[in-house]
Design a protein around this motif. Structure first.
Motif, PDB file in Angstrom:
ATOM      1  N   PHE A   1      -8.085  39.685  57.444  1.00  0.00           N
ATOM      2  CA  PHE A   1      -8.076  39.516  58.897  1.00  0.00           C
ATOM      3  C   PHE A   1      -9.237  40.219  59.585  1.00  0.00           C
ATOM      4  N   ARG A   2     -10.259  40.513  58.827  1.00  0.00           N
ATOM      5  CA  ARG A   2     -11.447  41.164  59.378  1.00  0.00           C
ATOM      6  C   ARG A   2     -12.050  40.352  60.533  1.00  0.00           C
ATOM      7  N   ASP A   3     -12.092  39.044  60.374  1.00  0.00           N
ATOM      8  CA  ASP A   3     -12.681  38.209  61.422  1.00  0.00           C
ATOM      9  C   ASP A   3     -11.690  37.881  62.536  1.00  0.00           C
ATOM     10  N   HIS A   4     -10.434  38.219  62.331  1.00  0.00           N
ATOM     11  CA  HIS A   4      -9.418  37.928  63.355  1.00  0.00           C
ATOM     12  C   HIS A   4      -8.476  39.109  63.539  1.00  0.00           C
ATOM     13  N   PRO A   5      -9.026  40.262  63.932  1.00  0.00           N
ATOM     14  CA  PRO A   5      -8.153  41.431  64.113  1.00  0.00           C
ATOM     15  C   PRO A   5      -7.147  41.246  65.237  1.00  0.00           C
ATOM     16  N   GLU A   6      -7.406  40.263  66.107  1.00  0.00           N
ATOM     17  CA  GLU A   6      -6.457  40.020  67.202  1.00  0.00           C
ATOM     18  C   GLU A   6      -5.107  39.535  66.673  1.00  0.00           C
ATOM     19  N   GLU A   7      -5.066  39.155  65.406  1.00  0.00           N
ATOM     20  CA  GLU A   7      -3.807  38.659  64.829  1.00  0.00           C
ATOM     21  C   GLU A   7      -2.985  39.765  64.172  1.00  0.00           C
ATOM     22  N   VAL A   8      -3.504  40.979  64.190  1.00  0.00           N
ATOM     23  CA  VAL A   8      -2.831  42.074  63.486  1.00  0.00           C
ATOM     24  C   VAL A   8      -2.065  42.960  64.458  1.00  0.00           C
ATOM     25  N   VAL A   9      -0.811  43.209  64.128  1.00  0.00           N
ATOM     26  CA  VAL A   9       0.057  44.088  64.922  1.00  0.00           C
ATOM     27  C   VAL A   9       0.366  45.325  64.078  1.00  0.00           C
ATOM     28  N   ILE A  10       0.226  46.488  64.695  1.00  0.00           N
ATOM     29  CA  ILE A  10       0.537  47.732  63.975  1.00  0.00           C
ATOM     30  C   ILE A  10       1.865  48.272  64.482  1.00  0.00           C
ATOM     31  N   ALA A  11       2.787  48.441  63.547  1.00  0.00           N
ATOM     32  CA  ALA A  11       4.080  49.042  63.880  1.00  0.00           C
ATOM     33  C   ALA A  11       3.989  50.526  63.551  1.00  0.00           C
TER      34      ALA A  11
END
Lengths: 257, 346
Positions: B279-289
């Motif tokens: 997801f390097r090119d799409h960090p907007e898709e990553v959620v951190i809990a």
């Protein structure tokens, strides 16, 4: 010739094989399974183990390493001065890793060492794929953008231009990478001229060929000094250069989509 | 699609919100609310199928911290707010809809009913099954053979596409087939490229079965509106994770795959740094809990102001493991404990 390609994806590996064969002007065999790195700095971390493996456990002639430059310092002829090392240059870093690793290894399989060829795609391998197709994309354009603090394009824009989508599947990425690499199969000069970091890779590879048994240079292969790098080759016959690329270039016209 | 969820006293999610996009990869330590997020969506699905409760929420004891979930939706349903709360006890069993028009809710409800939570079980996937496919692929993948059978029988063109994808992903095989066994049950299997031998599902590996499950999901002509997957990377080799992401992107971004259908919202959890690397090119898709004490919160990776600089320094997976992105387990502090027990004498 048998070699290993260390890249970030199967798509890159497929395209790099085509480009390597184009430079060497002949087919190559690849070490299997293919090698992968998880981007920078993982490449430099995993490279010593890969070199050791190739040297002792395989009959590979050499290792081809290609990584994206991203926003790092671009390698220039200035970096090739004796005993010079730029800590933010990925080419300098990978060459240093190679030197430091190989000097510790004794000869194996009748060879002094596995050869190396390093290319840094500035800023990403998609820029190479656009060479000859998009006149605004070149290493010089990127460097000038860095100097002005206004990059001429982003990695995401390059990907979009090559794949026509922001989320290419691996299958689509491989297909497009191969299409673009095959354009350079018969003549890499434009790619070498527009991307001196590709030219450095090509020069390393030509050094391998010279070191093959039967070539005059083979006897001097062991202990061969580090090849001078970042040679900017003479421009291709009608190529007007990266600074002023022209679609009117007769011999190497931009390929239409 | 769900635009956002606000959590209040829902398990570890005491007071936090999460904005959702078409694809969401949730990372974080155990107990940080990843599964609770998926349970909240399951709860929404269950309660939206029940008759709408027109009564106002009963007054509850203010001392007790009753759970509450508030869902909002993207256009054209941005005017709808769904609140899940409790009649009594501590389980959300009351659904209240604030909608401009009840027709909108009826349409949205039909979409929410198709949301699915998947937790594949390779033993269930491998077992022969009946031909019943009532609601698409079952949560544990137990009707996988029936799903492939229905596609093969009623949509040969789609089956050919699906088979081509399986062969591309698993090059040691040359085809896929569904056969009826002596007991009249359907048996899924792959055909070995080498000698054309049919390998029944019971002889296939865990990871291969999971991949077949994800292919069935991605090539479903009528996929669910929301797909939740726990431990997405489970059983899959790190080098195959890119292709796994491609399959799920096919669900979330159908137009980029030349498909003309509404996108499926994907919410997946993982503990794999290798999957996060994708997801390097799409960090907007990553959620951190994030879990601090007994409370968990959500944040989006892209909200980090220094993300651009961080991405130049290394892989997302390595950075997550290092702890600089957050979303890592809390650790005891033996040195602090020792100092507390044995304070320095003045």
């Amino acid at each position: 010739m048998k070699l290993a390609i260390l890249s970030e994806s199967p798509a890159d590996e497929a395209a790099l094989r085509v480009l390597v064969e184009a430079v060497l002007r002949g087919p190559v065999r690849l070490v299997r399974p293919g090698l992968r790195a998880r981007g920078w700095p993982n490449v430099s971390q995993v490279m010593p183990a890969i070199l050791r493996h190739l040297h002792f456990n395989t009959d590979a002639d050499g290792l081809v390493v290609v990584v994206d430059a991203d926003d790092s310092v671009v390698h220039t002829p200035h970096h090739d001065r004796p005993d010079y090392f730029h800590p933010q240059c990925r080419m300098c870093k990978l060459r240093a890793v190679y030197r430091q690793t190989m000097k510790k290894l004794p000869p194996a399989h009748g060879r002094e060492r596995a050869l190396r060829a390093i290319g840094i795609a500035v800023p990403a391998i998609e820029a190479w794929y656009l060479c000859g197709r998009d006149p605004t994309v070149s290493e010089q354009a990127w460097i000038e953008g860095q100097q002005k603090g206004v990059p001429p394009y982003t990695r995401a824009e390059l990907k979009k231009r090559v794949y026509d989508t922001e989320r290419p599947s691996l299958e689509h990425e491989t297909r497009r990478a191969m299409q673009e690499a095959l354009r350079h199969r018969h003549d890499c000069r434009r790619l070498e001229y527009d991307f001196p970091s590709f030219a450095a890779l090509a020069q390393d590879l030509r050094g391998w060929k010279a070191a093959q048994p039967g070539s005059g240079a083979a006897a001097s292969r062991a202990g061969r000094p580090e090849p001078a790098s970042s040679p900017v080759p003479a421009p291709p016959p009608a190529c007007v250069g990266a600074a002023a690329p022209s679609a009117a270039n007769g011999d190497l016209p931009p390929v239409k989509a | 699609m769900i635009a956002s969820i606000h959590f209040r006293h829902f398990k570890a999610l005491r007071a936090t919100s999460l904005h959702l996009t078409a694809f969401n990869l949730v990372i974080g330590p155990n107990g940080s609310g990843k599964s609770s997020l998926i349970q909240a969506i399951q709860r929404l699905r269950f309660l939206s199928q029940q008759p709408l409760d027109t009564e106002l929420q009963p007054s509850l004891s203010p001392e007790l911290q009753h759970p509450e979930l508030v869902f909002r939706f993207p256009p054209p349903n941005e005017g709808i707010e769904v609140k899940l709360s409790c009649r009594a006890g501590m389980v959300c069993d009351h659904l209240h809809v604030s909608a401009i028009s009840s027709d909108n809710w009826e349409v949205l409800k039909q979409s929410l009913v198709t949301s699915r939570v998947y937790m594949f079980d390779h033993y269930a996937m491998a077992a022969p099954c009946t031909g019943a496919v009532e609601e698409g692929l079952a949560a544990n993948g137990g009707n996988l053979a029936a799903v492939y059978h229905v596609i093969k029988r009623f949509d040969p063109g789609a089956f050919a596409d699906l088979q081509a994808e399986v062969v591309r992903l698993l090059p040691e095989f040359s085809g896929l087939d569904v056969r009826e066994n002596s007991e009249g049950l359907l048996e899924l299997g792959l055909i070995l490229r080498e000698d054309r031998e049919f390998i029944p599902a019971e002889g296939l590996s865990q990871g291969v079965l999971y991949m077949l499950g994800y292919v069935a999901l991605a090539f479903d002509p009528r996929p669910p509106s929301v797909v939740c997957i726990e431990d997405l990377d489970r059983g899959i080799h790190p080098r195959k994770l890119r292709e796994l992401c491609d399959l799920l992107y096919r669900l979330s971004y159908p137009e980029q795959y030349g498909l003309h259908r509404p996108p499926t919202q994907v919410i997946a959890t993982t503990h794999s740094p290798y999957l996060l690397d994708q997801f390097r090119d799409h960090p907007e898709e990553v959620v951190i809990a994030e879990k601090q004490g007994r409370a968990a919160t959500f944040s989006r990776l892209v909200d980090r102001p220094d993300l651009k600089e961080l991405l130049q320094e290394g892989s997302l997976g390595d950075m997550w493991y290092s702890g600089i992105l957050g979303g890592v387990p809390e650790e005891s502090d033996p040195a602090a404990e020792a100092v507390t027990k044995n304070p320095l004498q003045p």
